[in-house]
Each structure stands twice: as structure tokens, then as C-alpha cells.
Design a protein around this motif. Structure first.
Motif, PDB file in Angstrom:
ATOM      1  N   VAL A 398       1.863   5.767   1.640  1.00 16.12           N
ATOM      2  CA  VAL A 398       2.112   4.577   0.972  1.00 16.12           C
ATOM      3  C   VAL A 398       0.818   4.023   0.600  1.00 16.12           C
ATOM      4  N   ILE A 399       0.857   3.512  -0.910  1.00 17.50           N
ATOM      5  CA  ILE A 399      -0.250   2.939  -1.205  1.00 17.50           C
ATOM      6  C   ILE A 399       0.128   1.178  -1.032  1.00 17.50           C
ATOM      7  N   VAL A 400      -0.837   0.543  -0.149  1.00 15.93           N
ATOM      8  CA  VAL A 400      -0.458  -0.718   0.097  1.00 15.93           C
ATOM      9  C   VAL A 400      -1.662  -1.693  -0.483  1.00 15.93           C
ATOM     10  N   GLY A 401      -2.940  -1.158  -1.115  1.00 16.80           N
ATOM     11  CA  GLY A 401      -3.869  -2.060  -1.505  1.00 16.80           C
ATOM     12  C   GLY A 401      -4.886  -1.143  -2.188  1.00 16.80           C
ATOM     13  N   TYR A 402      -5.959  -1.961  -2.887  1.00 16.16           N
ATOM     14  CA  TYR A 402      -7.128  -1.135  -3.362  1.00 16.16           C
ATOM     15  C   TYR A 402      -8.278  -2.256  -3.306  1.00 16.16           C
ATOM     16  N   THR A 403      -9.575  -1.604  -3.297  1.00 13.94           N
ATOM     17  CA  THR A 403     -10.814  -2.238  -3.368  1.00 13.94           C
ATOM     18  C   THR A 403     -11.300  -2.422  -4.682  1.00 13.94           C
ATOM     19  N   ARG A 404     -12.405  -3.423  -4.605  1.00 14.07           N
ATOM     20  CA  ARG A 404     -13.023  -3.373  -5.982  1.00 14.07           C
ATOM     21  C   ARG A 404     -13.974  -2.137  -6.213  1.00 14.07           C
ATOM     22  N   PRO A 405     -14.173  -2.050  -7.402  1.00 12.79           N
ATOM     23  CA  PRO A 405     -15.118  -1.047  -7.837  1.00 12.79           C
ATOM     24  C   PRO A 405     -16.502  -1.394  -7.709  1.00 12.79           C
ATOM     25  N   LYS A 406     -17.205  -0.386  -7.465  1.00 10.13           N
ATOM     26  CA  LYS A 406     -18.860  -0.803  -7.235  1.00 10.13           C
ATOM     27  C   LYS A 406     -19.501   0.144  -8.497  1.00 10.13           C
ATOM     28  N   LEU A 415      -8.280   3.171  -2.703  1.00 12.47           N
ATOM     29  CA  LEU A 415      -6.831   2.919  -2.542  1.00 12.47           C
ATOM     30  C   LEU A 415      -6.569   2.874  -0.858  1.00 12.47           C
ATOM     31  N   LEU A 416      -6.105   1.840  -0.471  1.00 14.64           N
ATOM     32  CA  LEU A 416      -5.404   1.740   0.933  1.00 14.64           C
ATOM     33  C   LEU A 416      -4.214   2.356   1.142  1.00 14.64           C
ATOM     34  N   LEU A 417      -4.380   3.172   2.229  1.00 12.71           N
ATOM     35  CA  LEU A 417      -3.104   3.957   2.648  1.00 12.71           C
ATOM     36  C   LEU A 417      -2.500   3.625   3.668  1.00 12.71           C
ATOM     37  N   ALA A 418      -1.229   4.035   3.938  1.00 17.36           N
ATOM     38  CA  ALA A 418      -0.353   3.473   5.105  1.00 17.36           C
ATOM     39  C   ALA A 418       0.840   4.600   5.295  1.00 17.36           C
ATOM     40  N   VAL A 419       1.500   4.610   6.360  1.00 21.33           N
ATOM     41  CA  VAL A 419       2.509   5.414   6.839  1.00 21.33           C
ATOM     42  C   VAL A 419       3.541   4.468   7.630  1.00 21.33           C
ATOM     43  N   ASN A 420       4.875   5.145   7.721  1.00 21.79           N
ATOM     44  CA  ASN A 420       5.729   4.237   8.385  1.00 21.79           C
ATOM     45  C   ASN A 420       5.769   4.614  10.125  1.00 21.79           C
ATOM     46  N   ASP A 421       6.056   3.922  10.749  1.00 21.01           N
ATOM     47  CA  ASP A 421       6.309   4.178  12.221  1.00 21.01           C
ATOM     48  C   ASP A 421       7.447   3.343  12.439  1.00 21.01           C
ATOM     49  N   GLU A 422       7.833   3.241  13.767  1.00 18.74           N
ATOM     50  CA  GLU A 422       9.126   2.576  14.158  1.00 18.74           C
ATOM     51  C   GLU A 422       9.300   1.352  13.771  1.00 18.74           C
ATOM     52  N   ALA A 423       8.082   0.452  13.730  1.00 18.50           N
ATOM     53  CA  ALA A 423       8.019  -1.088  13.474  1.00 18.50           C
ATOM     54  C   ALA A 423       7.898  -1.289  12.063  1.00 18.50           C
ATOM     55  N   GLY A 424       7.045  -0.515  11.236  1.00 19.67           N
ATOM     56  CA  GLY A 424       6.479  -0.765  10.185  1.00 19.67           C
ATOM     57  C   GLY A 424       5.465  -0.021   9.313  1.00 19.67           C
ATOM     58  N   LEU A 425       4.843  -0.649   8.543  1.00 20.92           N
ATOM     59  CA  LEU A 425       3.720   0.000   7.938  1.00 20.92           C
ATOM     60  C   LEU A 425       2.453   0.155   8.777  1.00 20.92           C
ATOM     61  N   SER A 464     -14.806  -5.368   8.364  1.00 19.11           N
ATOM     62  CA  SER A 464     -15.235  -4.997   7.086  1.00 19.11           C
ATOM     63  C   SER A 464     -13.844  -4.341   6.439  1.00 19.11           C
ATOM     64  N   GLN A 465     -13.177  -3.748   7.142  1.00 14.39           N
ATOM     65  CA  GLN A 465     -11.939  -2.892   6.616  1.00 14.39           C
ATOM     66  C   GLN A 465     -11.015  -4.355   5.720  1.00 14.39           C
ATOM     67  N   ALA A 466     -11.182  -5.223   5.949  1.00 16.15           N
ATOM     68  CA  ALA A 466     -10.235  -6.443   5.268  1.00 16.15           C
ATOM     69  C   ALA A 466     -11.057  -6.736   3.951  1.00 16.15           C
ATOM     70  N   GLN A 467     -12.505  -6.470   3.848  1.00 15.44           N
ATOM     71  CA  GLN A 467     -13.132  -7.209   2.873  1.00 15.44           C
ATOM     72  C   GLN A 467     -12.824  -6.632   1.457  1.00 15.44           C
ATOM     73  N   ASP A 468     -12.781  -7.388   0.487  1.00 11.47           N
ATOM     74  CA  ASP A 468     -12.569  -7.229  -0.866  1.00 11.47           C
ATOM     75  C   ASP A 468     -11.308  -6.336  -1.321  1.00 11.47           C
ATOM     76  N   VAL A 469     -10.253  -6.341  -0.241  1.00 11.48           N
ATOM     77  CA  VAL A 469      -9.056  -5.969  -0.600  1.00 11.48           C
ATOM     78  C   VAL A 469      -7.988  -6.695  -1.321  1.00 11.48           C
ATOM     79  N   HIS A 470      -7.430  -5.828  -2.393  1.00 11.45           N
ATOM     80  CA  HIS A 470      -6.358  -6.669  -3.036  1.00 11.45           C
ATOM     81  C   HIS A 470      -5.085  -5.539  -2.647  1.00 11.45           C
ATOM     82  N   TRP A 471      -3.800  -6.514  -1.954  1.00  8.81           N
ATOM     83  CA  TRP A 471      -2.982  -5.928  -1.563  1.00  8.81           C
ATOM     84  C   TRP A 471      -1.864  -6.104  -2.454  1.00  8.81           C
TER      85      TRP A 471
END
Length: 820
Positions: A398-406, A415-425, A464-471
């Protein structure tokens, strides 16, 4: 006097028809209610066969128009020959040339309760009775008329009595509203294929789910047929009465998007069929190219798409699902041999050793291989008879966000990626390669439209994982190729393949390859040696002892919370489910590897009780032939004060499942009225278990007496449905509310325990919202439980807590008193 069923046997050639023979009567049945069945029969004329069990046979009437809930509509019922009891489950096709040739389904079934002596009423020609079925219920009558039909057959009338279940025909016609089988959901008549003279087969289904492959880490031993794992869209083709429709794996109709493929299939001039395959685009080297496939769909150029066909569950009016895969594929290849279209191709198998095949596939940069077990049937679910071997890890995210280009890059960086588990993404890493300029531009425009201010992830990113992220709104699915999963659950060396529009976001999970079992001496993570690992413990499913150990290892996180800190009793079946079974409550004489022995004082006068506290003990129990795990209703630290009680709803086996669900809802309503929250699980046998958690306050006698009071209250309120007295004779046509499992030393099968029954069903917790969708107490087995667990969005027993107390007000509502 003619022998029972002599007329039935005289009319049939059992070398030709698949109908059950009545030559040998079944043994006397155990105490049980009288069964009834209504079979919808598409013979020369569509009609309904109404059958009532009496004197060891099914008394039978042909009802041309079927039953009506309207008492003013008296339906003709022509008395025909008696049928054997085994006919009550018959579904299939009676071949042409045989008596009653045509398709048969079980339209309804359940129990019938005569209002007076059924033998006298039958002889007198006036039967009055109550039906308890999946569809029909309430009071009915069969009345003999003075008229005679063809061949001097007696003509009766089937009449609905005036009661709460009666409905005017202008409001509801049940035969039109509910046309399908209560066993298979199949239909006959206008909605399905007619019976054909070739061979017996099930009615043609208008919908069909595909068989899915299980991801494996390496090729298992045994005889397998390997094909290319095509990098495309899975597609099922339905041919019905000359019309061709194409469906995705989720049942979406894509026929309009693939007109040339539809035309090519129509040119085959097949009779009713279901074909299975993959839509693929090929590159200049003749290899599958998923991005090219997407481009072809985007511009509507179906000419560039090839339909590779690899199976035929139905072909030319014949149900091939139970035929070996080799036979199905041979028939499919023959059917395709006359095609001149380049858009239809047969997926060939490889004859080289599987190691060479895998190496060659990876060298050609193919996605991988699909292996199919020789001799296996076609099933509409994920199965270990079909396996997939991937050259490099690859799955959807699942695509949940993206970062700015450099630098000079445009659009976005990664692209920020995610998967589902029992409680959410759950965050799964990012991918920043695999995009060309066109993909960057188009995907960036789509992402901009989906932007949102908040993170859709279950746990926020930090540092750093949360920097420059667009959800973005989690509505896009992308396929990614990568080297491996890290220990933190992130992808490494990822490359983007393409967006996927054929899979919903909710189905995207962390795919994990099953480890090949039969070469391993012991399950992963276990220090227990499994002897006689290849021993088959269940002939129906073919499950081996090693596979049961592997199953318990895989679900250990689910089952261990229900085993820890409780005395456990083991149901052992060393020779499998068909052999001798016995309980072991103490560890005397035959110690279990890694089992925890409890304090002697917990069961005075006996050897030590046992506890399973970890996966090693769990697998140790399997090593010693254990299949079922039963636990006490108290924990070892407060053994004299139970922390739960259980109501085991145990039905007469003849009752329909609908009655079981209604009984559960009624019992839950009583518990709601008492102010007690209950949690439901399938028993894995015939019924349901209602578990009521308690604060550790009352002793065993008090808790058992309270559970008994509930059972007696149910019986007094609805004596026609419930009984609080054990024994088969006391539950004929009823449901026994079993409270006896709440005594000190008694036990109940644990949640997620396998049951020692054919097919290896599992006792599975369900939410109350799921109750109405349950299809039976053995809905989940060792073979399919993993699919349920992986698809869960939340724990069905969320909120379970041992805080409830039995109050005087509750006793008063039940009209009972606690023991002194």
C-alpha cells in the motif's frame, strides 16, 4: 410384501448413475430427530422432491411448483417411491437414459416433528408436522386426496399452516427468492447448465473463485508440474450458453476491456466452461512485461495482450474440478488445439529437474515458477497443492506517502510503503528506483490528488524517517521487487514494478514463504525432534504429523495465550484421527517434551497436572501424538476460583445450521439481559462455545451452578428448542446447553486447537458480527485457518477481560439461588 426400497432399486442402474444405492440399509441411527430434505430436480420438468424420514427411509413426494408459504396455496404433491436416507445429501447429475435424468441440488434440509403418531397419520393420509429447516419452518400438512395420478400414484396436497412463518404469495415467493442449494449454493434450471449425457457433474456455477498458490521458500519433494509464473493479471473465462465473459480473481467483469480475447474464446465454440489463466504482455524477447501490460490497458490496446491458459475447472459441460490436474490440462490443451488466434496460448509445463527449472527461470529474469502437485484437484481457495517459487522477493504494498525529489529528479523522491496487519497499516520501507520520467510524472499527479495531512500508519514514523514526507490517502497498490525483509520488517534494495489495480488495499499483507516441511526433521524455532514425521494423521486431508507440528508452530502466537497458566488435558491419537483416542491429564509414565509440571497440590491425590507455556511444549505434545488441547476454566495461580465459564451449545446432528445460529443469538440475548459479555468460538465439532470471562471471586460449585441456571432458564423458556439434560435421547431435535464443563477438573477445547476429526477442523474465535456469516462449526481447518488469520483486521475477541462478577440480581433474573 416388497422389500424396502425395492422400487427405488428397480428403477436405477447404479453402474451408471451416481445416486446412492438402496441395496443395503444403513444401520439403526443413534437417537436423533427425524430428518427432512427438499431436492430441486431439473428433470423432464423442473420440480421439488419433498422427503420425510420415517422407518429408516425417506418417504417422498414430487411437488411440481415447490412449497409455498401462503396457506391459501395448496400445492400438488405426487407420492413416489421411498428413497434411502443417504439420498438426503445427494447433489449431482443423473445421466440421460436413467430414471429422473437431470440435475439435482439440496434446496432445503433439517428436521421434522410430527404432531401425532406419524405412522397412523401417514396411513390415514393426514400428516401434520413442524419443519425446522434452513429455509422452511413452522407448521405444515400433507393431505392425501382421492385423486390418482399417472400410474395410479397417490396425489397429496402440501399445505402451509397459518402461523407466524406464513406469508402471502404476493409478498414473498420462497422458491423464486431462494433458488440455490443450502449445501453448495449451486442452482439448477434456468440459472445453470442442463444435464448432459456424458458423465455426472455438479450444476454449472455462474460464479467461480480461482485456486490460489502458496508461496514457498524452496521446491518441496514429490511429483510436481512446473509452469512459468506469468507476470500479469489472473483472469477466469466463463463460457455459458455461447456467451463469453472474463472475470478478475475478485470477480470483476473485464470483458469489455478485452474484446479481442473474448472473440478468440468464442471462436473455440465451447459448451459451458470455466477456463483459468493469466493475461500477459510480452516484450521483444517474448518474456512477460507487467509495465507493458498496464500500458496496454491504459490505452485500450487489447491486441497486445496474450491470454495464457493453464486450467479448466469446467470444460464442455463437464465438471473437472475433482479430476487430476494432468487430465484437466490435457483436456484444455485439446480444446485449444483448433484455435488459430495468437491471443490464446496454452501454458506448457517443464520436464527438467525443478532445481534446473528454477535456475533457468531466474536467469531469464522471470518472476518465478508455479508448481502443481501431480494428481491434485481444483479448489477455489489458496492451497498447498499449488505453490509459487519466486526468483527475487516481490509483492504488493500500500502506498501511504512520498518524499520530495532531490537533485535533478522531478516529481517525487521515493514512495513510502505499508502492509496490513491485525490492527492497521504498518510501515514497510520505501522504494525510490524503477521509475522512468513518464511514470514519475503520472504517478506524482495522482499522489498530489490523494494528499492528506495525517499519517495513515498505525504507528507514527520518528526521526529521519518522518522528514520531508507527504502523506496520501492509502488507496494505491504498487508492486515492488526487493532483496529481502530486514529484522525491522522493512524491504531492502527495493525497485518499483508498477501500480496494481486488480488487488484491493485491504488484502495487502506481509507475504511470508512457507518453509518446505517434509525434508525438515523439526519445525522452525522448535528444539523438539519429530519422529515418524511422514505419518498421515488424517486420511481425508492427507495431513502428516510433521505438518501438524508446523501448523501449531505457525499459529503459536495465537494459541499460546489460551494455554499459558492453565492446566491442560491432551487428546492423543497416536495412530491418527481414525485410530484410538484418549485423554492424558497428568504427565505420569509418559512425560511430554518441554511440558511444564504444575504443583502437586493443584490436584491432590493425583500426579502433577501439566501446562503448555511455550512453543517447544506445544510441539512436544504433537510429538507424543496429541491433536487436541483442552484447558481448565481457571489459572494455576488461583485454581479454586474460575476466571470464566463456558456454555457449549451441542445440537442434535440432524438440526440445520440455521437452528444453531438462532440458538446462539438467543443465548447471547439472555447473557446480555444479565449484563454479561460473552465471546464466541466455533467448537470445531458440531456447535458453538460461548465463553463468559469472570473476575476470580466465586468457587467452582457457584460458577457451575450459575451456568446450570442459565441452561435451565433457556430450557424452561423454549423447551421445544433447548434441553439442559445430557444424553442423545434428551436432545432429539434440540440443542443441549452443556454447562457440565464448568466443574473442577473439567476442561474445554482451547481456542485455536485442532480437533481430532476428519479434515482436522479448528476451534476458532469469531466476533458477534461474524455469527450470521458462519457456514458451520468446522468452517476452518488446518488447511485454511492461516488465510483467515492473515486477513483479520482486528482480534475477534478484542476487549476480553476477566472483570465480570455474578451478582444476586442475576440469580434473581434466572429464578435461581446460589448454592449454600
Amino acid at each position: 410384501m416388497p422389500k424396502p426400497l425395492s422400487e427405488y432399486n428397480r428403477k436405477r442402474d447404479f453402474e451408471i448413475t451416481a445416486e446412492p444405492s438402496g441395496a443395503a440399509q444403513t444401520r439403526a441411527r443413534k437417537a436423533s430427530a427425524l430428518s427432512f430434505v427438499i431436492q430441486k430436480h431439473d428433470a423432464r420438468n423442473l420440480h421439488y422432491d419433498f422427503r420425510l424420514e420415517l422407518d429408516g427411509v425417506l418417504k417422498s413426494w414430487a411437488v411440481p411448483k415447490g412449497p409455498s408459504l401462503d396457506p391459501s396455496q395448496k400445492r400438488l404433491a405426487v407420492h413416489v417411491e421411498d428413497h434411502p436416507l443417504s439420498y438426503g445429501t445427494f447433489e449431482g447429475s443423473i445421466p440421460a437414459g436413467q430414471y429422473g435424468a437431470g440435475d439435482v441440488i439440496v434446496w432445503d434440509r433439517g428436521v421434522w416433528q410430527p404432531h401425532e403418531d406419524p405412522h397412523k397419520a401417514y396411513r390415514a393420509g393426514k400428516l401434520k408436522f413442524t419443519l425446522v429447516g434452513e429455509k422452511l419452518s413452522g407448521d405444515w400438512a400433507l393431505v392425501r386426496t382421492r385423486l390418482k395420478g399417472s400410474g395410479d400414484k397417490e396425489q397429496w396436497l402440501l399445505i402451509k399452516e397459518k402461523d407466524q412463518q406464513a406469508r402471502p404469495a404476493t409478498d414473498y415467493d420462497i422458491v423464486q427468492a431462494e433458488p440455490n442449494s443450502v449445501i453448495s449454493n449451486a442452482s439448477v434450471g434456468k440459472a445453470s447448465a442442463k444435464a448432459k449425457p456424458s458423465k455426472a457433474h455438479a450444476p454449472f456455477p455462474m460464479q467461480l473463485a480461482p485456486q490460489l498458490a502458496t508461496l514457498m521458500d524452496r521446491a518441496p519433494p514429490g511429483q510436481w508440474h512446473y509452469e512459468i509464473k506469468f507476470d500479469g493479471y489472473r483472469m477466469l473465462a466463463r463460457v455459458h450458453e455461447g456467451e463469453v465473459r472474463l472475470f478478475t480473481r475478485d470477480g470483476h467483469d473485464w470483458s469489455d476491456r478485452l474484446p479481442r480475447q473474448v472473440k478468440a474464446l468464442q471462436a473455440l465454440k465451447l459448451k459451458d466452461s470455466w477456463l483459468d489463466g493469466e493475461m500477459v504482455s510480452l516484450d521483444g524477447d517474448g518474456l512477460p512485461d507487467f509495465q507493458a501490460l498496464q500500458n496496454a490497458f491504459d490505452i485500450g490496446r487489447s491486441l497486445d495482450i496474450v491470454y495464457y491458459l493453464f486450467d479448466a475447472p469446467f470444460l464442455n459441460d463437464v465438471d473437472q474440478r475433482q479430476a487430476p490436474v494432468e487430465e484437466r490440462r490435457a483436456a484444455l490443451k485439446a480444446a485449444l488445439s483448433g484455435s488459430r488466434s495468437t491471443l490464446l496460448r496454452f501454458s506448457e509445463t517443464f520436464t527438467a529437474p525443478e532445481r534446473d527449472i528454477v535456475e533457468s527461470a531466474c536467469a531469464l529474469k522471470l518472476e518465478g515458477l508455479v508448481g502443481k502437485r501431480a494428481g491434485s484437484a481444483y479448489v477455489s481457495e489458496r492451497s498447498t497443492d499449488w505453490i509459487k517459487l519466486k526468483c527475487r522477493l516481490r509483492q504488493e504494498f500500500v502506498i501511504v506517502g512520498y518524499t520530495r525529489p532531490k537533485g535533478s529528479r522531478s516529481g517525487f523522491g521515493a514512495l513510502l510503503l505499508a502492509v496490513n496487519d491485525e490492527a492497521g497499516l504498518v510501515y514497510a520501507g520505501r522504494v525510490g528506483t524503477g521509475f522512468d520520467q513518464a511514470a514519475l510524472k503520472n504517478l506524482y499527479a495522482t499522489l498530489k490528488d490523494l494528499e492528506q495531512n495525517t499519517s495513515p500508519l498505525l504507528q507514527p514514523l520518528k526521526g529521519s524517517q518522518a522528514q520531508d514526507v507527504h502523506w496520501v490517502k492509502p488507496s494505491l497498490v504498487g508492486e515492488v521487487q526487493f532483496a529481502e525483509w530486514t529484522r525491522e520488517g522493512l524491504v531492502r534494495q527495493a525497485a518499483f514494478i508498477a501500480l496494481r489495480t486488480d488487488k484491493p488495499v485491504t488484502q495487502i499483507i506481509h507475504e511470508q514463504a512457507n518453509r518446505t516441511q517434509s525434508n525438515k526433521p523439526q519445525p522452525e524455532g522448535s528444539q523438539v525432534n519429530i519422529t515418524h514425521a511422514e505419518r498421515v494423521i488424517d486420511a481425508q486431508s492427507g495431513t502428516q504429523k510433521q505438518q501438524l507440528a508446523q501448523f501449531y508452530t505457525q499459529i503459536s502466537d495465537w494459541i499460546l495465550p489460551f494455554l499459558r497458566h492453565r492446566p491442560v488435558s491432551l487428546l492423543r491419537a497416536p495412530e491418527g484421527v481414525e485410530g484410538e483416542q484418549f485423554f492424558q491429564k497428568h504427565s505420569e509414565r509418559l512425560p511430554i517434551p518441554h511440558i511444564k509440571q504444575l504443583e502437586p497440590a493443584l490436584d491432590p491425590g493425583h500426579a502433577r497436572l501439566m501446562e503448555i507455556a511455550n512453543v517447544e511444549a506445544l510441539i512436544g505434545a504433537v510429538q507424543m501424538g496429541t491433536i487436541e488441547l483442552h484447558t481448565w476454566g481457571a489459572t494455576t495461580d488461583k485454581i479454586e476460583t474460575p476466571d470464566q465459564f463456558v456454555l457449549d451449545l451441542d445440537p442434535d446432528p440432524a438440526l440445520p445450521w440455521k437452528s444453531m445460529l438462532e440458538a446462539a443469538q438467543l443465548t447471547l440475548s439472555v447473557l446480555d439481559e444479565l449484563g454479561l459479555e460473552a465471546f464466541v468460538k466455533t467448537s470445531g465439532g458440531k456447535g458453538l462455545h460461548l465463553i463468559v470471562p469472570l473476575a476470580r471471586r466465586d468457587d467452582w460449585d457457584t460458577v457451575k451452578a450459575f451456568a446450570k441456571a442459565i441452561a435451565q432458564f433457556m430450557t424452561q423458556s423454549l423447551p421445544e428448542r433447548f434441553t439442559a439434560t445430557s444424553g442423545p435421547k434428551n436432545r432429539v431435535g434440540k440443542i443441549f446447553v452443556d454447562y457440565l464443563r464448568n466443574a473442577r477438573g473439567a476442561s474445554t477445547v482451547a481456542a485455536y486447537s485442532v480437533r481430532a476429526r476428519p479434515g482436522l477442523p479448528v476451534s476458532v474465535p469469531v466476533s458477534r458480527d461474524e455469527l450470521k456469516e458462519l457456514r458451520g462449526a468446522q468452517q476452518w481447518t488446518v488447511a485454511n485457518l492461516q488465510d483467515r488469520l492473515q486477513g483479520l483486521k482486528s482480534d475477534p475477541w478484542a476487549g476480553y477481560a476477566n472483570r465480570q462478577r455474578i451478582s444476586k440480581k442475576m440469580w434473581d433474573k434466572l429464578g435461581a439461588q446460589p448454592p449454600q
